[in-house]
Design a protein around this motif. Structure first.
Motif, PDB file in Angstrom:
ATOM      1  N   TYR A  86      40.397  62.811  20.078  1.00  0.00           N
ATOM      2  CA  TYR A  86      39.591  61.905  19.260  1.00  0.00           C
ATOM      3  C   TYR A  86      40.420  60.647  18.989  1.00  0.00           C
ATOM      4  O   TYR A  86      41.644  60.678  19.119  1.00  0.00           O
ATOM      5  CB  TYR A  86      39.216  62.566  17.928  1.00  0.00           C
ATOM      6  CG  TYR A  86      38.169  63.642  18.070  1.00  0.00           C
ATOM      7  CD1 TYR A  86      36.833  63.389  17.772  1.00  0.00           C
ATOM      8  CD2 TYR A  86      38.510  64.916  18.525  1.00  0.00           C
ATOM      9  CE1 TYR A  86      35.867  64.376  17.919  1.00  0.00           C
ATOM     10  CE2 TYR A  86      37.551  65.905  18.681  1.00  0.00           C
ATOM     11  CZ  TYR A  86      36.228  65.633  18.373  1.00  0.00           C
ATOM     12  OH  TYR A  86      35.268  66.590  18.521  1.00  0.00           O
ATOM     13  N   PRO A  87      39.762  59.548  18.598  1.00  0.00           N
ATOM     14  CA  PRO A  87      40.533  58.343  18.278  1.00  0.00           C
ATOM     15  C   PRO A  87      41.591  58.640  17.217  1.00  0.00           C
ATOM     16  O   PRO A  87      41.357  59.475  16.343  1.00  0.00           O
ATOM     17  CB  PRO A  87      39.460  57.390  17.724  1.00  0.00           C
ATOM     18  CG  PRO A  87      38.179  57.847  18.382  1.00  0.00           C
ATOM     19  CD  PRO A  87      38.308  59.338  18.468  1.00  0.00           C
ATOM     20  N   PRO A  88      42.744  57.976  17.299  1.00  0.00           N
ATOM     21  CA  PRO A  88      43.029  56.800  18.142  1.00  0.00           C
ATOM     22  C   PRO A  88      43.873  57.095  19.377  1.00  0.00           C
ATOM     23  O   PRO A  88      44.537  56.179  19.878  1.00  0.00           O
ATOM     24  CB  PRO A  88      43.814  55.924  17.169  1.00  0.00           C
ATOM     25  CG  PRO A  88      44.638  56.914  16.384  1.00  0.00           C
ATOM     26  CD  PRO A  88      43.780  58.137  16.236  1.00  0.00           C
ATOM     27  N   ASP A  89      43.886  58.326  19.897  1.00  0.00           N
ATOM     28  CA  ASP A  89      44.827  58.643  20.958  1.00  0.00           C
ATOM     29  C   ASP A  89      44.241  59.697  21.877  1.00  0.00           C
ATOM     30  O   ASP A  89      43.698  60.695  21.416  1.00  0.00           O
ATOM     31  CB  ASP A  89      46.131  59.165  20.330  1.00  0.00           C
ATOM     32  CG  ASP A  89      47.191  59.521  21.350  1.00  0.00           C
ATOM     33  OD1 ASP A  89      47.104  59.032  22.488  1.00  0.00           O
ATOM     34  OD2 ASP A  89      48.108  60.279  20.999  1.00  0.00           O
ATOM     35  N   TRP A  90      44.357  59.482  23.210  1.00  0.00           N
ATOM     36  CA  TRP A  90      43.876  60.504  24.139  1.00  0.00           C
ATOM     37  C   TRP A  90      44.974  61.449  24.606  1.00  0.00           C
ATOM     38  O   TRP A  90      44.738  62.333  25.408  1.00  0.00           O
ATOM     39  CB  TRP A  90      43.151  59.886  25.333  1.00  0.00           C
ATOM     40  CG  TRP A  90      43.924  58.906  26.167  1.00  0.00           C
ATOM     41  CD1 TRP A  90      45.230  58.996  26.575  1.00  0.00           C
ATOM     42  CD2 TRP A  90      43.417  57.684  26.711  1.00  0.00           C
ATOM     43  NE1 TRP A  90      45.565  57.915  27.347  1.00  0.00           N
ATOM     44  CE2 TRP A  90      44.468  57.082  27.447  1.00  0.00           C
ATOM     45  CE3 TRP A  90      42.175  57.029  26.667  1.00  0.00           C
ATOM     46  CZ2 TRP A  90      44.324  55.869  28.120  1.00  0.00           C
ATOM     47  CZ3 TRP A  90      42.042  55.826  27.336  1.00  0.00           C
ATOM     48  CH2 TRP A  90      43.094  55.260  28.038  1.00  0.00           C
ATOM     49  N   GLY A  91      46.196  61.298  24.093  1.00  0.00           N
ATOM     50  CA  GLY A  91      47.269  62.232  24.406  1.00  0.00           C
ATOM     51  C   GLY A  91      47.276  63.420  23.450  1.00  0.00           C
ATOM     52  O   GLY A  91      46.630  63.400  22.401  1.00  0.00           O
ATOM     53  N   GLU A  92      48.022  64.456  23.830  1.00  0.00           N
ATOM     54  CA  GLU A  92      48.069  65.669  23.013  1.00  0.00           C
ATOM     55  C   GLU A  92      49.281  65.721  22.086  1.00  0.00           C
ATOM     56  O   GLU A  92      49.407  66.658  21.290  1.00  0.00           O
ATOM     57  CB  GLU A  92      48.068  66.908  23.922  1.00  0.00           C
ATOM     58  CG  GLU A  92      46.741  67.110  24.621  1.00  0.00           C
ATOM     59  CD  GLU A  92      46.674  68.392  25.437  1.00  0.00           C
ATOM     60  OE1 GLU A  92      45.563  68.908  25.629  1.00  0.00           O
ATOM     61  OE2 GLU A  92      47.738  68.875  25.892  1.00  0.00           O
ATOM     62  N   ARG A  93      50.203  64.761  22.205  1.00  0.00           N
ATOM     63  CA  ARG A  93      51.331  64.610  21.272  1.00  0.00           C
ATOM     64  C   ARG A  93      52.244  65.849  21.249  1.00  0.00           C
ATOM     65  O   ARG A  93      52.563  66.375  20.192  1.00  0.00           O
ATOM     66  CB  ARG A  93      50.819  64.268  19.865  1.00  0.00           C
ATOM     67  CG  ARG A  93      50.034  62.967  19.831  1.00  0.00           C
ATOM     68  CD  ARG A  93      49.638  62.551  18.434  1.00  0.00           C
ATOM     69  NE  ARG A  93      48.756  63.486  17.783  1.00  0.00           N
ATOM     70  CZ  ARG A  93      47.453  63.587  18.033  1.00  0.00           C
ATOM     71  NH1 ARG A  93      46.881  62.831  18.952  1.00  0.00           N
ATOM     72  NH2 ARG A  93      46.713  64.457  17.386  1.00  0.00           N
ATOM     73  N   THR A  94      52.635  66.259  22.449  1.00  0.00           N
ATOM     74  CA  THR A  94      53.591  67.367  22.558  1.00  0.00           C
ATOM     75  C   THR A  94      54.736  66.949  23.476  1.00  0.00           C
ATOM     76  O   THR A  94      55.657  66.285  23.046  1.00  0.00           O
ATOM     77  CB  THR A  94      52.895  68.644  23.080  1.00  0.00           C
ATOM     78  OG1 THR A  94      52.156  68.334  24.273  1.00  0.00           O
ATOM     79  CG2 THR A  94      51.953  69.223  22.039  1.00  0.00           C
ATOM     80  N   MET A  95      54.664  67.322  24.745  1.00  0.00           N
ATOM     81  CA  MET A  95      55.732  67.032  25.708  1.00  0.00           C
ATOM     82  C   MET A  95      55.547  65.644  26.318  1.00  0.00           C
ATOM     83  O   MET A  95      54.505  65.009  26.159  1.00  0.00           O
ATOM     84  CB  MET A  95      55.746  68.104  26.787  1.00  0.00           C
ATOM     85  CG  MET A  95      54.494  68.131  27.637  1.00  0.00           C
ATOM     86  SD  MET A  95      54.199  69.710  28.473  1.00  0.00           S
ATOM     87  CE  MET A  95      52.963  70.434  27.392  1.00  0.00           C
ATOM     88  N   SER A  96      56.575  65.182  27.047  1.00  0.00           N
ATOM     89  CA  SER A  96      56.508  63.901  27.757  1.00  0.00           C
ATOM     90  C   SER A  96      57.314  63.992  29.042  1.00  0.00           C
ATOM     91  O   SER A  96      58.305  64.727  29.118  1.00  0.00           O
ATOM     92  CB  SER A  96      57.082  62.764  26.895  1.00  0.00           C
ATOM     93  OG  SER A  96      56.309  62.523  25.742  1.00  0.00           O
ATOM     94  N   PHE A  97      56.922  63.220  30.033  1.00  0.00           N
ATOM     95  CA  PHE A  97      57.753  63.043  31.221  1.00  0.00           C
ATOM     96  C   PHE A  97      58.831  62.018  30.871  1.00  0.00           C
ATOM     97  O   PHE A  97      58.617  60.803  30.977  1.00  0.00           O
ATOM     98  CB  PHE A  97      56.919  62.545  32.408  1.00  0.00           C
ATOM     99  CG  PHE A  97      55.985  63.562  32.991  1.00  0.00           C
ATOM    100  CD1 PHE A  97      56.223  64.928  32.876  1.00  0.00           C
ATOM    101  CD2 PHE A  97      54.855  63.161  33.699  1.00  0.00           C
ATOM    102  CE1 PHE A  97      55.362  65.872  33.427  1.00  0.00           C
ATOM    103  CE2 PHE A  97      53.999  64.087  34.261  1.00  0.00           C
ATOM    104  CZ  PHE A  97      54.241  65.449  34.115  1.00  0.00           C
ATOM    105  N   ARG A  98      59.976  62.504  30.437  1.00  0.00           N
ATOM    106  CA  ARG A  98      61.111  61.631  30.148  1.00  0.00           C
ATOM    107  C   ARG A  98      62.379  62.465  30.139  1.00  0.00           C
ATOM    108  O   ARG A  98      62.340  63.697  29.966  1.00  0.00           O
ATOM    109  CB  ARG A  98      60.946  60.905  28.818  1.00  0.00           C
ATOM    110  CG  ARG A  98      60.832  61.781  27.598  1.00  0.00           C
ATOM    111  CD  ARG A  98      60.676  60.936  26.340  1.00  0.00           C
ATOM    112  NE  ARG A  98      60.186  61.689  25.216  1.00  0.00           N
ATOM    113  CZ  ARG A  98      59.421  61.170  24.243  1.00  0.00           C
ATOM    114  NH1 ARG A  98      59.075  59.902  24.281  1.00  0.00           N
ATOM    115  NH2 ARG A  98      59.006  61.924  23.251  1.00  0.00           N
ATOM    116  N   ALA A  99      63.499  61.783  30.336  1.00  0.00           N
ATOM    117  CA  ALA A  99      64.792  62.455  30.362  1.00  0.00           C
ATOM    118  C   ALA A  99      65.006  63.198  29.057  1.00  0.00           C
ATOM    119  O   ALA A  99      64.754  62.665  27.973  1.00  0.00           O
ATOM    120  CB  ALA A  99      65.905  61.430  30.590  1.00  0.00           C
TER     121      ALA A  99
END
Length: 395
Positions: A330-343
């Protein structure tokens, strides 16, 4: 009040499976009750779907009974139409609590918690959440003095990481929609076309849907900056006409039943400078190497490290993450706010995880975004969208 549900997205058993998995995480974290105010988590646990997250609302998840929906009284009917629980599990507070500086809805929630006999439990609240305020927390502390409150941010988000077959079906439909949206952009874009007219067509295509499957509203509006505006990551649009000799990137998402597939492409009207061609070649090379690492058993950082090393060999640097999980939002973000592709992110990839692979780079006079929604499969990954890759050049 009507009690029949409207077009449910999942069978009841899927909600019970989600609840069982979440309760295991609750037990591990030491919570007896969760107060979920993130509308994505509310929907995932209960089925609730309504544009009511501008007021205080929650789904309460105890260890030993069905979830409880709580919110504004005029939204209780919407709860009855969308949640899998029975009417007795739906509770609304009266309108005198709405945006009233003299009384706060959390005092009503505290009353409900006491009425259920939960006033002395270990209660988790989503502290780092767009929808749960410092005032809300203070009111709960004041009105539930015997409870032990703790931060449960992310507990439900992490349970959502591996998608069910039905969730993947919805994401495939969303991917078909975003593919059609990009096709419409290429079809219509030309010098002199006001940007807002093109964005209106993007919305029309996205909401119309594809193959008989409707388009839902996306959690983020289209990002469509041109020229120097495209050196920034998150500008939207105005009425400026498209111009020859400028790039415009379009970061948009198809959405179906609240499930998102974001995707970006960059359009250049006219002959692109060599640096754009070089940047696109670098991104394509780095993307191919990175996505070879997007397979079960690898870690999120393996994807990012492969991308960044290869990109660096071409003389380019990306100093932000290159992907994140997507799904129900739902707004304001379409991400799930857990993991990320990053070092440094050592989360292990599993079949059924879905990501927005986001290898965007920004140049001194524009931006280049060529991104993909991907599904981790049993042996590797699958691109969910059929949009052709690469810089879109329209002469």
């Amino acid at each position: 009040m009507p009690s029949s549900r409207t077009s449910p997205s999942f069978p009841d058993q899927e909600y019970y499976d989600r609840i069982e998995k979440t309760r295991g995480a609750m037990e591990d974290a030491g919570f007896d009750l969760l107060i979920l105010s993130d509308p994505s988590n509310m929907a995932w646990i209960s089925g609730y779907d309504g544009w009511s997250f501008y007021v205080h609302q929650a789904v309460l998840l105890p260890m030993d009974q069905d979830p409880v929906w709580w919110g504004r009284a005029i939204d209780a009917t919407g709860a009855m139409r969308t949640v899998f629980m029975e009417e007795d599990d739906i509770h609304g507070y009266d309108d005198s609590y709405v945006m009233n500086p003299d009384k706060h809805p959390m005092s009503d929630l505290a009353r409900l918690i006491e009425a259920y006999g939960w006033g002395a439990l270990r209660i988790g609240v989503e502290m780092d959440n767009y929808y749960f305020s410092a005032k809300a927390y203070a009111e709960l502390l004041k009105h539930c003095p015997k409870a032990q409150f703790g931060d449960c941010t992310g507990i439900v988000n992490w349970q959502r990481a591996v998608k069910s077959e039905t969730e993947i079906t919805y994401m495939r439909r969303a991917a078909d929609i975003v593919t059609a949206m990009h096709e419409r952009i290429v079809e219509l874009a030309e010098p002199g076309l006001p940007k807002n007219h093109l964005v209106a067509e993007i919305y029309h295509t996205g909401i119309t849907g594809v193959g008989g499957h409707f388009g839902d509203y996306p959690a983020i509006v289209p990002m469509a900056p041109s020229g120097l505006d495209a050196t920034a990551a998150h500008l939207t649009w105005d009425d400026t006409p498209l111009r020859t000799g400028e790039s415009t990137f379009f970061e948009i998402a198809g959405c179906h039943r609240r499930y998102h597939c974001p995707q970006s492409r960059t359009l250049f009207l006219g002959k692109p400078p060599q640096k754009y061609l070089d940047a696109q070649a670098a991104v394509e090379d780095a993307t191919a190497v990175a996505l070879e690492q997007a397979r079960p058993g690898n870690r999120c950082e393996d994807v990012a490290n492969a991308f960044n090393v290869t990109l660096g060999k071409h003389g380019f640097i990306k100093d932000s993450r290159c992907g994140y999980p997507i799904g129900l939002s739902y707004p304001p973000d379409w991400g799930e706010r857990t993991m990320s592709f990053r070092a440094g992110d050592r989360t292990i990839l599993e079949p059924g995880m879905t990501f927005h692979f986001m290898p965007a780079i920004w140049l001194d006079d524009g931006g280049l975004e060529t991104t993909e929604p991907i599904l981790i499969t049993g042996t590797g990954h699958e691109n969910l969208s059929g949009t052709p890759s690469g810089l879109v050049v329209k002469a």
